[in-house]
Scaffold this motif. Structure first.
Motif, PDB file in Angstrom:
ATOM      1  N   LYS A   1      72.719   9.923 109.437  1.00 49.65           N
ATOM      2  CA  LYS A   1      74.052  10.540 109.473  1.00 49.65           C
ATOM      3  C   LYS A   1      75.061   9.650 110.203  1.00 49.65           C
ATOM      4  O   LYS A   1      76.198   9.468 109.754  1.00 49.65           O
ATOM      5  CB  LYS A   1      73.989  11.902 110.185  1.00 49.65           C
ATOM      6  N   LEU A   2      74.631   9.128 111.350  1.00 51.66           N
ATOM      7  CA  LEU A   2      75.548   8.344 112.184  1.00 51.66           C
ATOM      8  C   LEU A   2      75.881   6.998 111.535  1.00 51.66           C
ATOM      9  O   LEU A   2      77.047   6.600 111.486  1.00 51.66           O
ATOM     10  CB  LEU A   2      74.918   8.133 113.571  1.00 51.66           C
ATOM     11  N   HIS A   3      74.856   6.333 110.998  1.00 50.34           N
ATOM     12  CA  HIS A   3      75.092   5.018 110.395  1.00 50.34           C
ATOM     13  C   HIS A   3      75.964   5.160 109.145  1.00 50.34           C
ATOM     14  O   HIS A   3      76.861   4.340 108.896  1.00 50.34           O
ATOM     15  CB  HIS A   3      73.757   4.334 110.057  1.00 50.34           C
TER      16      HIS A   3
ATOM     17  N   VAL B   1      86.625  11.475 114.748  1.00 46.66           N
ATOM     18  CA  VAL B   1      86.602  11.317 113.288  1.00 46.66           C
ATOM     19  C   VAL B   1      85.159  11.153 112.806  1.00 46.66           C
ATOM     20  O   VAL B   1      84.779  11.697 111.767  1.00 46.66           O
ATOM     21  CB  VAL B   1      87.496  10.138 112.842  1.00 46.66           C
ATOM     22  N   LEU B   2      84.347  10.435 113.575  1.00 51.03           N
ATOM     23  CA  LEU B   2      82.918  10.322 113.225  1.00 51.03           C
ATOM     24  C   LEU B   2      82.251  11.698 113.223  1.00 51.03           C
ATOM     25  O   LEU B   2      81.443  12.008 112.352  1.00 51.03           O
ATOM     26  CB  LEU B   2      82.197   9.385 114.193  1.00 51.03           C
ATOM     27  N   LYS B   3      82.619  12.541 114.176  1.00 49.63           N
ATOM     28  CA  LYS B   3      82.058  13.905 114.200  1.00 49.63           C
ATOM     29  C   LYS B   3      82.446  14.671 112.933  1.00 49.63           C
ATOM     30  O   LYS B   3      81.627  15.399 112.370  1.00 49.63           O
ATOM     31  CB  LYS B   3      82.566  14.664 115.437  1.00 49.63           C
ATOM     32  N   LEU B   4      83.693  14.512 112.489  1.00 49.51           N
ATOM     33  CA  LEU B   4      84.133  15.181 111.251  1.00 49.51           C
ATOM     34  C   LEU B   4      83.277  14.728 110.063  1.00 49.51           C
ATOM     35  O   LEU B   4      82.872  15.538 109.228  1.00 49.51           O
ATOM     36  CB  LEU B   4      85.604  14.864 110.965  1.00 49.51           C
ATOM     37  N   LEU B   5      82.984  13.432 110.003  1.00 51.12           N
ATOM     38  CA  LEU B   5      82.146  12.899 108.913  1.00 51.12           C
ATOM     39  C   LEU B   5      80.713  13.421 109.020  1.00 51.12           C
ATOM     40  O   LEU B   5      80.129  13.877 108.037  1.00 51.12           O
ATOM     41  CB  LEU B   5      82.159  11.369 108.947  1.00 51.12           C
ATOM     42  N   VAL B   6      80.151  13.334 110.223  1.00 51.22           N
ATOM     43  CA  VAL B   6      78.758  13.753 110.430  1.00 51.22           C
ATOM     44  C   VAL B   6      78.587  15.253 110.204  1.00 51.22           C
ATOM     45  O   VAL B   6      77.578  15.697 109.649  1.00 51.22           O
ATOM     46  CB  VAL B   6      78.291  13.346 111.858  1.00 51.22           C
ATOM     47  N   ASN B   7      79.595  16.024 110.596  1.00 56.20           N
ATOM     48  CA  ASN B   7      79.497  17.498 110.509  1.00 56.20           C
ATOM     49  C   ASN B   7      80.017  18.057 109.188  1.00 56.20           C
ATOM     50  O   ASN B   7      80.352  19.235 109.088  1.00 56.20           O
ATOM     51  CB  ASN B   7      80.228  18.142 111.694  1.00 56.20           C
ATOM     52  N   LYS B   8      80.121  17.177 108.175  1.00 55.46           N
ATOM     53  CA  LYS B   8      80.436  17.599 106.794  1.00 55.46           C
ATOM     54  C   LYS B   8      81.815  18.241 106.667  1.00 55.46           C
ATOM     55  O   LYS B   8      82.037  19.087 105.805  1.00 55.46           O
ATOM     56  CB  LYS B   8      79.365  18.568 106.264  1.00 55.46           C
ATOM     57  N   LYS B   9      82.749  17.832 107.520  1.00 54.46           N
ATOM     58  CA  LYS B   9      84.126  18.335 107.398  1.00 54.46           C
ATOM     59  C   LYS B   9      84.945  17.439 106.465  1.00 54.46           C
ATOM     60  O   LYS B   9      86.057  17.779 106.082  1.00 54.46           O
ATOM     61  CB  LYS B   9      84.801  18.380 108.785  1.00 54.46           C
ATOM     62  N   LEU B  10      84.409  16.265 106.145  1.00 52.85           N
ATOM     63  CA  LEU B  10      85.057  15.348 105.205  1.00 52.85           C
ATOM     64  C   LEU B  10      84.085  15.146 104.043  1.00 52.85           C
ATOM     65  O   LEU B  10      83.428  16.090 103.640  1.00 52.85           O
ATOM     66  CB  LEU B  10      85.429  14.041 105.920  1.00 52.85           C
TER      67      LEU B  10
ATOM     68  N   LEU C   1      86.965   9.893 100.640  1.00 56.47           N
ATOM     69  CA  LEU C   1      86.046  10.154 101.761  1.00 56.47           C
ATOM     70  C   LEU C   1      86.741  10.959 102.856  1.00 56.47           C
ATOM     71  O   LEU C   1      86.115  11.716 103.590  1.00 56.47           O
ATOM     72  CB  LEU C   1      85.565   8.824 102.373  1.00 56.47           C
ATOM     73  N   PHE C   2      88.073  10.752 102.976  1.00 54.35           N
ATOM     74  CA  PHE C   2      88.841  11.373 104.056  1.00 54.35           C
ATOM     75  C   PHE C   2      89.781  12.467 103.525  1.00 54.35           C
ATOM     76  O   PHE C   2      90.743  12.844 104.180  1.00 54.35           O
ATOM     77  CB  PHE C   2      89.644  10.286 104.793  1.00 54.35           C
ATOM     78  N   LEU C   3      89.469  12.946 102.306  1.00 47.31           N
ATOM     79  CA  LEU C   3      90.229  14.028 101.676  1.00 47.31           C
ATOM     80  C   LEU C   3      91.676  13.641 101.383  1.00 47.31           C
ATOM     81  O   LEU C   3      92.603  14.471 101.494  1.00 47.31           O
ATOM     82  CB  LEU C   3      90.186  15.313 102.541  1.00 47.31           C
TER      83      LEU C   3
END
Length: 408
Positions: A158-160, A284-293, A331-333
């Motif tokens: 997820k992080l990578h 922003v990484l948290k948004l990606l990892v947590n499926k918000k993007l 990727l960023f909506l």
């Protein structure tokens, strides 16, 4: 093995600063004197409570870092600043001070580079033999490193995945190295322009800056570490180089401490600005990892070459570059061509409610006034005389001393 942590549970931050002499503004290769003065004996590392100081490859750069994992990013600006004040106080009788930003604008690397001569020096000497470290890409590249933990392969994946897709945008937030040897380089992030090629003798080390599509420890070793080990073997006859140390991609996996280290962040004018940037990138990484993007499968499919094609023009134009790759923007909506500056404004809007208000001013200055590189060039104007450049960078050193954000 150090204790393992889960995603975003703790953080490690490293800040690199150059030392310069007060009267000449030339790089001061006296980090050994600084560390000795603090430790009371010759030292390459000094623990100073929550922050540690250490040497780097060259004798004129000192690194300040969190002394072990920290769970409070918001306290770090003040902690780092206290250490900056202490270091400048120690440097005062030595007629020197710390200089912020990722590149000294007047440094002559052939004249001003001295390698660190104490502990670990055999590694640096070997590097120098292979790569010739008397160049801007070695002696004039001060950065901020962000270390983020992962617990196991699932968290690493997820992080990578998230880090790989955000890497191209980082210079558009924090480029701070537009001037080298008294000239406008044409690159807002000249540090990264050098970073791409400073190990060209052994291309396996840096790769394409963007790491390969690998999402497990086994794959990472096979795809990245094994080729590095093989490529370095003819040069490293005494087996003194470690593959973790050699991997120079823009984000590197440290399986020895279960963390990924992001290395594309140019250091700013003050810890206040540095920590605001770190916090925004992490949120922003948290948004990606947590499926918000975008979902993880969409993040994982990007090839290193495709991401590098986004990164490369941003190294040059930073926040002013317009991204037209709609697949990437999805990727960023975002569904239309957008400048890097406006993409970061969009991401800040999504993350702002998670960001402590102490960081808002710094982030908003960057998003409204431009990256530090842009603000530096605005302050210099058309006058690239040594006197004018010294004047602007003295103001930046003043921002470091006061922990403020630079306005032209």
């Amino acid at each position: 093995m150090s204790k393992k942590y889960h995603l975003f549970e703790v953080y490690g931050i490293e800040l690199e600063y150059m030392l310069v002499y007060n009267n000449t503004f030339i790089a001061a290769p006296i980090v050994d004197e600084l560390l000795s003065a603090k430790a009371g004996e010759q030292a390459s590392d000094v623990e100073n409570g929550a922050i540690a100081w250490s040497n780097e490859l060259v004798a004129h750069v000192v690194e300040l870092k969190t002394n072990g994992p920290s769970d409070n990013l918001d306290a770090l600006s003040d902690l780092f600043h206290k250490n900056v004040l202490e270091i400048n106080a120690i440097l005062k009788p030595l007629q020197a001070h710390l200089l912020p930003t990722a590149a000294h604008p007047l440094l002559n690397p052939l004249r001003d580079t001295e390698l660190w001569k104490h502990s670990y020096s055999e590694v640096y000497e070997l590097y120098n033999r292979i790569f010739n470290c008397k160049g801007h890409g070695w002696s004039n590249v001060q950065s901020t490193h962000i270390n983020l933990p992962f617990y196991d392969d699932k968290e690493f994946e997820k992080l990578h995945a998230a880090i790989r897709v955000i890497l191209p945008l980082i210079p558009g937030l924090c480029a701070s190295s537009p001037i080298l040897e008294g000239k406008n380089t044409g690159f807002k992030d000249a540090r990264l322009e050098y970073y791409k090629t400073n190990q060209k003798e052994i291309p396996e080390l840096t790769g394409l800056v963007i790491p390969e599509r690998v999402f497990t420890k086994v794959d990472y070793y096979a795809t990245i570490f094994e080729p590095i080990k093989k490529a370095i073997k003819p040069h490293d006859t005494n087996n003194i180089l470690d593959h973790h140390f050699l991997n120079s991609r823009g984000a590197i996996a440290r399986f020895d401490r279960n963390a990924i280290e992001i290395r594309l962040v140019d250091i700013q004018e003050s810890p206040k600005a540095d920590m605001a940037i770190c916090v925004l990138i992490i949120e922003v990484l948290k948004l990606l990892v947590n499926k918000k993007l975008a979902p993880i499968q969409q993040q994982k499919k990007w090839l290193k070459q495709e991401l590098f094609n986004v990164l490369n023009p941003i190294i040059k134009d930073a926040e002013n570059y317009h991204i037209s790759n709609l697949d990437y923007l999805n990727l960023f909506l975002i569904h239309e061509t957008v400048s890097v500056k406006n993409l970061w404004k969009h991401l800040y809007g999504l993350a702002k409610y998670q960001i402590h208000e102490t960081h808002h001013e710094s982030i908003e200055t960057i998003l409204n006034e431009g990256t530090l590189a842009t603000r530096i060039l605005k302050a210099v104007g058309t006058d690239f005389t040594e006197a004018k450049i010294k004047n602007v960078y003295s103001r930046l050193a003043d921002c470091l001393q006061k922990n403020t954000v630079f306005l032209p």
